[in-house]
Each structure stands twice: as structure tokens, then as C-alpha cells.
Motif scaffolding. Structure first.
Motif, PDB file in Angstrom:
ATOM      1  N   LYS A  80      12.581   4.097   6.809  1.00 18.19           N
ATOM      2  CA  LYS A  80      11.218   4.601   7.017  1.00 18.19           C
ATOM      3  C   LYS A  80      10.249   4.103   5.957  1.00 18.19           C
ATOM      4  CE  LYS A  80      12.674   8.854   9.328  1.00 18.19           C
ATOM      5  NZ  LYS A  80      12.608  10.346   9.330  1.00 18.19           N
ATOM      6  N   ASN A  81      10.729   3.283   5.031  1.00 16.26           N
ATOM      7  CA  ASN A  81       9.890   2.803   3.924  1.00 16.26           C
ATOM      8  C   ASN A  81       9.194   3.957   3.216  1.00 16.26           C
ATOM      9  OD1 ASN A  81      10.658   0.258   4.648  1.00 16.26           O
ATOM     10  ND2 ASN A  81       8.615  -0.488   5.136  1.00 16.26           N
ATOM     11  N   LEU A 141       6.989  16.112  -1.473  1.00 16.67           N
ATOM     12  CA  LEU A 141       6.014  15.034  -1.416  1.00 16.67           C
ATOM     13  C   LEU A 141       6.636  13.815  -0.735  1.00 16.67           C
ATOM     14  CD1 LEU A 141       4.500  15.203  -5.011  1.00 16.67           C
ATOM     15  CD2 LEU A 141       3.878  16.522  -2.977  1.00 16.67           C
ATOM     16  N   SER A 142       5.809  13.097  -0.005  1.00 13.10           N
ATOM     17  CA  SER A 142       6.239  11.860   0.636  1.00 13.10           C
ATOM     18  C   SER A 142       5.339  10.724   0.201  1.00 13.10           C
ATOM     19  CB  SER A 142       6.176  11.986   2.159  1.00 13.10           C
ATOM     20  OG  SER A 142       7.027  13.006   2.629  1.00 13.10           O
ATOM     21  N   CYS A 143       5.894   9.525   0.162  1.00 18.71           N
ATOM     22  CA  CYS A 143       5.124   8.328  -0.173  1.00 18.71           C
ATOM     23  C   CYS A 143       5.535   7.236   0.808  1.00 18.71           C
ATOM     24  CB  CYS A 143       5.393   7.902  -1.602  1.00 18.71           C
ATOM     25  SG  CYS A 143       4.628   6.331  -2.062  1.00 18.71           S
ATOM     26  N   ALA A 144       4.630   6.907   1.700  1.00 14.50           N
ATOM     27  CA  ALA A 144       4.888   5.864   2.686  1.00 14.50           C
ATOM     28  C   ALA A 144       4.397   4.531   2.143  1.00 14.50           C
ATOM     29  CB  ALA A 144       4.181   6.206   3.987  1.00 14.50           C
ATOM     30  N   VAL A 145       5.262   3.528   2.225  1.00 19.13           N
ATOM     31  CA  VAL A 145       4.956   2.207   1.678  1.00 19.13           C
ATOM     32  C   VAL A 145       4.836   1.192   2.801  1.00 19.13           C
ATOM     33  CG1 VAL A 145       5.685   0.386   0.105  1.00 19.13           C
ATOM     34  CG2 VAL A 145       6.223   2.773  -0.414  1.00 19.13           C
ATOM     35  N   GLN A 197       0.850  -1.190   0.000  1.00 17.40           N
ATOM     36  CA  GLN A 197       0.000   0.000   0.000  1.00 17.40           C
ATOM     37  C   GLN A 197       0.881   1.234   0.000  1.00 17.40           C
ATOM     38  OE1 GLN A 197      -2.668  -0.520   3.376  1.00 17.40           O
ATOM     39  NE2 GLN A 197      -4.238  -1.347   2.011  1.00 17.40           N
ATOM     40  N   LEU A 198       0.533   2.200  -0.832  1.00 16.98           N
ATOM     41  CA  LEU A 198       1.302   3.423  -0.959  1.00 16.98           C
ATOM     42  C   LEU A 198       0.398   4.601  -0.618  1.00 16.98           C
ATOM     43  CD1 LEU A 198       2.690   1.241  -2.843  1.00 16.98           C
ATOM     44  CD2 LEU A 198       3.481   3.169  -4.215  1.00 16.98           C
ATOM     45  N   VAL A 199       0.887   5.487   0.224  1.00 21.53           N
ATOM     46  CA  VAL A 199       0.112   6.655   0.627  1.00 21.53           C
ATOM     47  C   VAL A 199       0.960   7.901   0.444  1.00 21.53           C
ATOM     48  CG1 VAL A 199      -1.150   7.796   2.472  1.00 21.53           C
ATOM     49  CG2 VAL A 199      -1.211   5.297   2.285  1.00 21.53           C
ATOM     50  N   GLU A 200       0.505   8.773  -0.464  1.00 21.80           N
ATOM     51  CA  GLU A 200       1.221  10.020  -0.719  1.00 21.80           C
ATOM     52  C   GLU A 200       0.720  11.127   0.210  1.00 21.80           C
ATOM     53  OE1 GLU A 200       0.404   8.328  -4.973  1.00 21.80           O
ATOM     54  OE2 GLU A 200      -0.669   8.558  -3.081  1.00 21.80           O
ATOM     55  N   SER A 201       1.582  12.087   0.453  1.00 22.01           N
ATOM     56  CA  SER A 201       1.210  13.274   1.221  1.00 22.01           C
ATOM     57  C   SER A 201       2.130  14.410   0.821  1.00 22.01           C
ATOM     58  CB  SER A 201       1.301  13.005   2.724  1.00 22.01           C
ATOM     59  OG  SER A 201       2.628  12.677   3.083  1.00 22.01           O
ATOM     60  N   GLY A 202       1.744  15.629   1.236  1.00 23.97           N
ATOM     61  CA  GLY A 202       2.615  16.773   1.012  1.00 23.97           C
ATOM     62  C   GLY A 202       2.188  17.710  -0.094  1.00 23.97           C
ATOM     63  N   GLY A 203       1.131  17.359  -0.822  1.00 19.68           N
ATOM     64  CA  GLY A 203       0.668  18.249  -1.878  1.00 19.68           C
ATOM     65  C   GLY A 203       0.031  19.500  -1.305  1.00 19.68           C
ATOM     66  N   GLY A 204      -0.272  20.450  -2.194  1.00 20.38           N
ATOM     67  CA  GLY A 204      -0.913  21.667  -1.740  1.00 20.38           C
ATOM     68  C   GLY A 204      -0.920  22.732  -2.812  1.00 20.38           C
ATOM     69  N   THR A 226       8.601  -5.864   0.341  1.00 19.45           N
ATOM     70  CA  THR A 226       9.980  -5.596   0.739  1.00 19.45           C
ATOM     71  C   THR A 226      10.412  -4.298   0.095  1.00 19.45           C
ATOM     72  OG1 THR A 226      10.374  -7.985   0.805  1.00 19.45           O
ATOM     73  CG2 THR A 226      12.295  -6.546   0.844  1.00 19.45           C
ATOM     74  N   PHE A 227      10.242  -3.220   0.819  1.00 15.07           N
ATOM     75  CA  PHE A 227      10.459  -1.890   0.254  1.00 15.07           C
ATOM     76  C   PHE A 227      11.854  -1.731  -0.311  1.00 15.07           C
ATOM     77  CE2 PHE A 227       9.765   2.498  -0.434  1.00 15.07           C
ATOM     78  CZ  PHE A 227      10.913   3.172  -0.040  1.00 15.07           C
ATOM     79  N   SER A 228      12.837  -2.278   0.361  1.00 18.42           N
ATOM     80  CA  SER A 228      14.226  -2.052  -0.049  1.00 18.42           C
ATOM     81  C   SER A 228      14.534  -2.682  -1.395  1.00 18.42           C
ATOM     82  CB  SER A 228      15.181  -2.580   1.019  1.00 18.42           C
ATOM     83  OG  SER A 228      15.008  -3.970   1.188  1.00 18.42           O
TER      84      SER A 228
END
Length: 124
Positions: free
Chosen positions: A76-77, A20-24, A3-10, A28-30
Motif C-alpha cells: 500500500k506504500n 497515524l498513516s503516511c501514504a507515499v 510525495q508523503l501525505v499524513e493522516s489520522g491526527g486529532g 521506490t517505496f520498498s
């Protein structure tokens, strides 16, 4: 299943910066190649930047070279897109994408998982 969740737009003004950030989560993220794409209203989704799973190779669309920087923090994936000197033509929904088991690609069809997108609006 990742699952990928973006943030930081505006909404920002021309010349401003955003990160922008994308948390995964999941997978295996690496071992993923990660990328950012963007889609403006009425237009097709386009490649912005990609980073190899090792983090030592990055790729950029010509339109953002010298202004945007992609990076990743495997602890931090999370993958980031630092956007400087923003222009009105950068206005779009920005999507994060992950490719498992493959190298970086500029082709959206090569990516296995996508985030929901985050809106970036640059006013003139």
C-alpha cells in the motif's frame, strides 16, 4: 520526486490511542527507510520512530518506547504509527519522512522527503 501525505491526527484524551498513516507516492517505496518525527510549539523537531526498508528493524525514542509502534505496508506504500497510552506531552505536529537509498536514522537531516504534518493533541 516522492510525495508523503499524513493522516489520522486529532484531539484525544490522555490514555487514548490513535493511528497515524503516511501514504507515499513516487519513488521506490520498498527501498526507503521511513520515520516519524514530531514538533511541539516553540520546540525543535524530534525523532519518534523509524523503520528500515526491509521492515525487520525498528527504532524508537525513549519517550515512546512501549507505547508507539511503527510499521509499513509496502503493498500500500504506507507507513503507520500506532500510538497507545497517549500523554499530554505527546501533543505535537507529527511528520512522516522518507530516506531513499539509506538506512534508518534518528537525524532529521538524513531524510529526503517530508509530509506536511498532522496535528495530534492530547488533553489531560
Amino acid at each position: 520526486q516522492a510525495q508523503l501525505v499524513e493522516s489520522g491526527g486529532g484531539l484525544v484524551q490522555a490514555g487514548d490511542s490513535l493511528r497515524l498513516s503516511c501514504a507515499v507516492s513516487g519513488g521506490t517505496f520498498s527501498r526507503n527507510a521511513m520515520a516519524w518525527f514530531r514538533q511541539a510549539p516553540g520546540k525543535e523537531r524530534k525523532f519518534v520512530a523509524a523503520i528500515q526498508w526491509s521492515g525487520d528493524s525498528t527504532y524508537y525514542a525513549d519517550s515512546v518506547k512501549g507505547r508507539f509502534t511503527i510499521s509499513r505496508d509496502d503493498a500500500k506504500n504506507t507507513v503507520y504509527l500506532q500510538m497507545n497510552s497517549l500523554k499530554p506531552e505527546d501533543t505535537a505536529v507529527y511528520f512522516c519522512a522518507a530516506r531513499y537509498g539509506g538506512g534508518s536514522s534518528t537525524n532529521s537531516y538524513d531524510y529526503d522527503y517530508w509530509g506536511q504534518g498532522t496535528q495530534v493533541t492530547v488533553s489531560s
